[in-house]
Design a protein around this motif. Structure first.
Motif, PDB file in Angstrom:
ATOM      1  N   GLY A  32       0.765  -1.239   0.000  1.00  0.00           N
ATOM      2  CA  GLY A  32       0.000   0.000   0.000  1.00  0.00           C
ATOM      3  C   GLY A  32       0.797   1.290   0.000  1.00  0.00           C
ATOM      4  N   TRP A  33       2.044   1.219  -0.452  1.00  0.00           N
ATOM      5  CA  TRP A  33       2.901   2.418  -0.448  1.00  0.00           C
ATOM      6  C   TRP A  33       2.266   3.540  -1.254  1.00  0.00           C
ATOM      7  N   ARG A  34       2.290   4.745  -0.701  1.00  0.00           N
ATOM      8  CA  ARG A  34       1.763   5.907  -1.412  1.00  0.00           C
ATOM      9  C   ARG A  34       2.921   6.764  -1.902  1.00  0.00           C
ATOM     10  N   THR A  35       3.078   6.787  -3.220  1.00  0.00           N
ATOM     11  CA  THR A  35       4.191   7.508  -3.844  1.00  0.00           C
ATOM     12  C   THR A  35       4.153   8.991  -3.475  1.00  0.00           C
ATOM     13  N   GLY A  36       5.312   9.509  -3.091  1.00  0.00           N
ATOM     14  CA  GLY A  36       5.404  10.933  -2.818  1.00  0.00           C
ATOM     15  C   GLY A  36       4.898  11.358  -1.457  1.00  0.00           C
ATOM     16  N   GLN A  37       4.355  10.393  -0.720  1.00  0.00           N
ATOM     17  CA  GLN A  37       3.876  10.722   0.628  1.00  0.00           C
ATOM     18  C   GLN A  37       4.995  10.460   1.639  1.00  0.00           C
ATOM     19  N   PRO A  38       4.997  11.198   2.765  1.00  0.00           N
ATOM     20  CA  PRO A  38       6.032  10.998   3.770  1.00  0.00           C
ATOM     21  C   PRO A  38       5.787   9.734   4.600  1.00  0.00           C
ATOM     22  N   TRP A  39       6.853   9.176   5.119  1.00  0.00           N
ATOM     23  CA  TRP A  39       6.698   8.133   6.152  1.00  0.00           C
ATOM     24  C   TRP A  39       6.434   8.793   7.497  1.00  0.00           C
ATOM     25  N   GLY A  40       7.100   9.967   7.676  1.00  0.00           N
ATOM     26  CA  GLY A  40       7.024  10.683   8.942  1.00  0.00           C
ATOM     27  C   GLY A  40       8.214  11.606   9.071  1.00  0.00           C
ATOM     28  N   GLY A  41       8.422  12.107  10.252  1.00  0.00           N
ATOM     29  CA  GLY A  41       9.546  12.998  10.473  1.00  0.00           C
ATOM     30  C   GLY A  41       9.440  13.635  11.841  1.00  0.00           C
ATOM     31  N   GLU A  42      10.508  14.355  12.182  1.00  0.00           N
ATOM     32  CA  GLU A  42      10.524  14.965  13.506  1.00  0.00           C
ATOM     33  C   GLU A  42       9.485  16.072  13.588  1.00  0.00           C
ATOM     34  N   LEU A  43       8.727  16.048  14.651  1.00  0.00           N
ATOM     35  CA  LEU A  43       7.674  17.031  14.844  1.00  0.00           C
ATOM     36  C   LEU A  43       8.284  18.428  14.934  1.00  0.00           C
ATOM     37  N   GLY A  44       7.648  19.381  14.286  1.00  0.00           N
ATOM     38  CA  GLY A  44       8.139  20.743  14.368  1.00  0.00           C
ATOM     39  C   GLY A  44       8.983  21.121  13.178  1.00  0.00           C
ATOM     40  N   SER A  45       9.384  20.141  12.397  1.00  0.00           N
ATOM     41  CA  SER A  45      10.111  20.492  11.185  1.00  0.00           C
ATOM     42  C   SER A  45       9.095  20.590  10.054  1.00  0.00           C
ATOM     43  N   LEU A  99      -0.867  10.339  11.706  1.00  0.00           N
ATOM     44  CA  LEU A  99      -1.632   9.254  12.304  1.00  0.00           C
ATOM     45  C   LEU A  99      -1.359   9.173  13.797  1.00  0.00           C
ATOM     46  N   GLN A 100      -0.122   9.517  14.143  1.00  0.00           N
ATOM     47  CA  GLN A 100       0.353   9.281  15.499  1.00  0.00           C
ATOM     48  C   GLN A 100       1.623  10.100  15.704  1.00  0.00           C
ATOM     49  N   VAL A 101       1.918  10.442  16.949  1.00  0.00           N
ATOM     50  CA  VAL A 101       3.222  11.036  17.275  1.00  0.00           C
ATOM     51  C   VAL A 101       3.909  10.099  18.256  1.00  0.00           C
ATOM     52  N   LEU A 102       5.083   9.623  17.867  1.00  0.00           N
ATOM     53  CA  LEU A 102       5.827   8.665  18.689  1.00  0.00           C
ATOM     54  C   LEU A 102       7.008   9.362  19.360  1.00  0.00           C
ATOM     55  N   GLN A 103       7.273   8.993  20.583  1.00  0.00           N
ATOM     56  CA  GLN A 103       8.504   9.440  21.237  1.00  0.00           C
ATOM     57  C   GLN A 103       9.111   8.221  21.940  1.00  0.00           C
ATOM     58  N   PRO A 104       9.851   7.431  21.187  1.00  0.00           N
ATOM     59  CA  PRO A 104      10.333   6.155  21.737  1.00  0.00           C
ATOM     60  C   PRO A 104      11.304   6.324  22.896  1.00  0.00           C
ATOM     61  N   VAL A 150      12.824   9.291  25.853  1.00  0.00           N
ATOM     62  CA  VAL A 150      12.700  10.625  26.449  1.00  0.00           C
ATOM     63  C   VAL A 150      13.928  10.898  27.325  1.00  0.00           C
ATOM     64  N   PRO A 151      14.656  12.022  27.129  1.00  0.00           N
ATOM     65  CA  PRO A 151      14.423  12.987  26.059  1.00  0.00           C
ATOM     66  C   PRO A 151      14.834  12.423  24.705  1.00  0.00           C
ATOM     67  N   GLY A 152      14.231  12.978  23.683  1.00  0.00           N
ATOM     68  CA  GLY A 152      14.521  12.543  22.329  1.00  0.00           C
ATOM     69  C   GLY A 152      13.482  13.110  21.393  1.00  0.00           C
ATOM     70  N   PRO A 153      13.683  12.937  20.089  1.00  0.00           N
ATOM     71  CA  PRO A 153      12.763  13.536  19.117  1.00  0.00           C
ATOM     72  C   PRO A 153      11.352  12.977  19.225  1.00  0.00           C
ATOM     73  N   ARG A 154      10.362  13.836  18.975  1.00  0.00           N
ATOM     74  CA  ARG A 154       8.980  13.385  18.816  1.00  0.00           C
ATOM     75  C   ARG A 154       8.753  13.227  17.323  1.00  0.00           C
ATOM     76  N   ILE A 155       8.274  12.073  16.936  1.00  0.00           N
ATOM     77  CA  ILE A 155       8.239  11.712  15.525  1.00  0.00           C
ATOM     78  C   ILE A 155       6.797  11.529  15.061  1.00  0.00           C
ATOM     79  N   ALA A 156       6.405  12.392  14.115  1.00  0.00           N
ATOM     80  CA  ALA A 156       5.068  12.282  13.513  1.00  0.00           C
ATOM     81  C   ALA A 156       5.120  11.218  12.430  1.00  0.00           C
ATOM     82  N   VAL A 157       4.152  10.286  12.460  1.00  0.00           N
ATOM     83  CA  VAL A 157       4.165   9.228  11.450  1.00  0.00           C
ATOM     84  C   VAL A 157       2.866   9.225  10.652  1.00  0.00           C
TER      85      VAL A 157
END
Ligand code: CA
Length: 381
Positions: A241-254, A263-268, A270-277
């Motif tokens: 189901g890969w969507r071409t040109g769509q992001p996988w995610g990235g650091e929140l705030g960038s 879909l979700q914000v992960l922070q595996p 702490v402290p550390g990046p919060r990752i929007a997926v």
């Protein structure tokens, strides 16, 4: 969220989960020989298995050929029994998954295989950096494809019975691959658990997703030429189901804000990046059902595309040392003749052995544990 060691053996970052379609722990085979030994129980099991394989449609000729050189591999069972459940942090995971070396080699691979990767991207709609990131994490760009004979490994695990039904299914799939003429028993090698080739497909994944991209009539994921393997990884993601040109995610705030609602914000960690997926994050998890793995693939692909590291720093670890401290400690130990196997900042068995060696050499209690005091002692020279 953390990941088990089996998900992150040296050189391979993949995960084994029950019900998941892929398994692939490989550590460097150097320590283990994987030699077959006589085993009457195994032979009896194979004799009982062959009629089941025949009724699953495997030809007698293939069965004879496949089991002629196959045997019971005690080292495979040893590996299966010793999958310790120790955990890794996101920081450690990324230090290996997106190490400077893995990024540099991946960028070389993007150039070396530019034409091929463009054709794969055009056919399957999966960005070339993502395909190369999968390749990099699964087999270090083909350098660690595994040299364990798959029929022996998988039949040993099927006979052993701990996950017998799963591995009997893999064995049937492996025999079907031989039956179809895609490869030969002596070329069909992989990890101790039967993950094969550049992108470490287990036999059932191969059956479902492998493609013959170069058109020679065989789906060859084992050879030095990665053409079919890279296309097969792209095909797997496309079918998931890969969507071409769509992001996988990235650091929140960038730039993540511009992509819409995650879909979700992960922070595996702490402290550390919060990752929007986003959607494609879950597609990567179809390949390997681990958040850390999916972050690792996504982040490595971003780095291969020229992106930078996560901006939010990880703090000191439980021993009070930051990643830079741990790297410095490894460099100082190595300079004193205690080999840490590189300076990636990840404390593994080699680093612990080096610490023990250093402690013994200067009359300290041999704990093998990193600490701020130890680093200071090393800095004093
Ligand atoms: Ca081919």
């Amino acid at each position: 969220m953390q990941v088990t060691r089996r998900a992150f053996a040296l050189g391979t970052l993949a995960l084994m989960t029950s019900g998941c379609m892929r398994t692939l722990p490989t550590t460097p085979a150097a320590e283990t020989s994987y030699r077959a030994v006589p085993n009457a129980g195994f032979d009896a099991w194979v004799a009982g298995f062959k009629p089941r394989a025949a009724s699953a449609g495997i030809s007698q000729a293939t069965l004879d050929r496949a089991f002629r050189g196959a045997g019971y591999l005690p080292d495979v069972i040893e590996r299966d029994r010793n999958q310790a459940e120790f955990t890794r942090t996101l920081e450690d995971y990324l230090a290996i998954a997106a190490s400077d070396e893995r990024i540099a080699t991946g960028r070389q691979m993007l150039q070396r295989h530019a034409g091929l990767l463009d054709r794969i991207e055009a056919r399957y709609g999966v960005e070339k950096e993502v395909v190369v990131a999968v390749w990099g994490l699964e087999s270090r760009y083909g350098a660690r494809r595994g040299d364990v004979p798959v029929i022996s490994a998988v039949s040993t695990l099927a006979y052993d019975g701990r996950r017998g039904a799963f591995f009997e299914k893999q064995l049937i799939a492996a025999l079907k691959i031989l039956d179809s003429g895609d490869t030969t028993p002596d070329r069909m090698t992989g990890s101790w658990a039967g993950a094969m080739g550049h992108t470490q497909f287990i036999p059932t994944s191969y059956q479902a997703y492998a493609v013959d991209f170069d058109g020679d009539g065989r789906r060859d994921i084992w050879s030095d030429d990665p053409t079919d393997a890279l296309a097969s990884a792209a095909a797997y993601l496309q079918r998931s189901g890969w969507r071409t040109g769509q992001p996988w995610g990235g650091e929140l705030g960038s730039q993540a804000a511009a992509w819409g609602t995650p879909l979700q914000v992960l922070q595996p960690q702490v402290p550390g990046p919060r990752i929007a997926v986003f959607h494609n994050f879950n597609v990567i998890k179809r390949y390997n059902n681990s958040d850390l793995y999916a972050i690792g693939i996504g982040h490595l692909s971003d780095r291969l595309a020229g992106g930078g590291p996560f901006r939010t720093a990880f703090g000191a670890d439980a021993t009070g040392l930051t990643l830079e401290d741990r790297k410095e400690m490894q460099r100082l130990l190595t300079a004193r003749g205690f080999d840490t196997g590189g300076a990636d900042g990840v404390i593994g068995s080699k680093t612990r052995a080096a610490i023990t060696g250093f402690q013994q050499s200067v009359g300290l209690p041999a704990t093998g544990e990193p600490s701020a005091a130890l680093l200071n002692r090393l800095r004093r020279g």
